[in-house]
Design an enzyme around this catalytic site. Structure first.
Site, short mmCIF file in Angstrom:
data_model
loop_
_atom_site.label_atom_id
_atom_site.label_comp_id
_atom_site.label_asym_id
_atom_site.label_seq_id
_atom_site.Cartn_x
_atom_site.Cartn_y
_atom_site.Cartn_z
N GLY A 9 0.82 -1.20 0.00
CA GLY A 9 0.00 0.00 0.00
C GLY A 9 0.85 1.25 0.00
O GLY A 9 2.02 1.22 -0.36
N CYS A 10 0.27 2.32 0.44
CA CYS A 10 0.94 3.61 0.50
C CYS A 10 2.20 3.53 1.35
O CYS A 10 2.14 3.10 2.50
CB CYS A 10 -0.03 4.63 1.09
SG CYS A 10 0.71 6.18 1.61
#
Length: 180
Positions: A9-10
Site C-alpha cells: 500500500g501507501c
C-alpha cells in the site's frame, strides 16, 4: 545488515510501521516491480510504470529475522485486495514481496501458502512474490513522512490509527522509544 523489500500500500503508512521495529536500522520509501527507469512519484501514481510503492528495509538479522518482517508485512495490510489498500487504488498499491535471495523467496512463499490455507482471510491472498530486479528510492520528501508530517490530516486520520494498532499487536517487537 540485510535488506527486505515489500509493497503493501501507501509507503507513507507502511514506512511508519517498519521504522518502529527493533532491529530495523533503515526504512526507505521507493519504487520497484516495473520496467520504467528512474520513475518519479507522479509517474508511479499514474499506474502506468508497472512499479509499486515499496519499502526497502535494512535490518540486523541478529535482532529481527526475515520471517518476523514477513509477519509484520502480512498482518499490517489486506493481502486479498488486488491493486488496492483502503482508499488507495491502482497497481502502484499492490501487495508484493520482492525477494533478494532464494531463502527470502522460499520463506515468503511458505508464509503465504500457510496463511492462505489457515483461512485467516475470507478471500484468497493476491500478493505476488517476485525477484527484486531494480529499486529506485522515492524523492526525499517521501522519506520519514509520518514522523515529519504527523500533524497533517492524512497522517492523523489514516496513518496514526494503523500505527496505533500495529503498536498494540507487535508491542514485544518495538524499539524502546516506540514502545512508550
Amino acid at each position: 545488515m540485510e535488506k527486505a523489500t515489500f509493497g503493501n500500500g501507501c509507503f507513507w503508512c507502511t514506512e511508519a510501521v517498519f521504522q518502529e521495529l527493533e532491529g530495523v536500522e533503515k526504512v526507505e520509501s521507493g519504487y520497484a516491480g516495473g520496467p520504467e527507469e528512474n520513475p518519479t512519484y507522479k509517474q508511479v501514481c499514474s499506474g502506468t510504470t508497472g512499479h509499486a510503492e515499496v519499502l526497502q528495509i535494512t535490518y540486523d538479522p541478529q535482532k529481527i529475522s526475515y520471517a518476523e518482517l514477513l509477519e509484520v508485512f502480512w498482518k499490517t495490510h489486506d493481502p486479498t485486495t488486488l491493486n488496492q489498500q483502503g482508499n488507495d487504488v491502482g497497481p502502484q498499491y499492490r501487495s508484493i514481496v520482492l525477494y533478494h535471495n532464494e531463502e527470502q523467496k522460499q520463506l515468503a512463499e511458505q508464509y503465504k501458502q500457510e496463511l492462505d490455507a489457515s483461512g485467516a482471510f475470507n478471500s484468497p491472498i493476491v500478493t505476488t512474490i517476485e525477484p527484486l530486479t531494480r529499486y529506485y528510492p522515492a524523492e526525499d520528501y517521501h522519506q520519514n513522512y509520518f514522523n515529519t508530517h504527523g500533524h497533517e490530516p492524512y497522517c492523523s486520520f489514516v496513518i496514526r490509527p494503523k500505527v496505533d494498532k500495529f503498536r498494540q499487536v507487535f508491542k514485544d517487537k518495538l524499539k524502546p522509544a516506540a514502545a512508550k
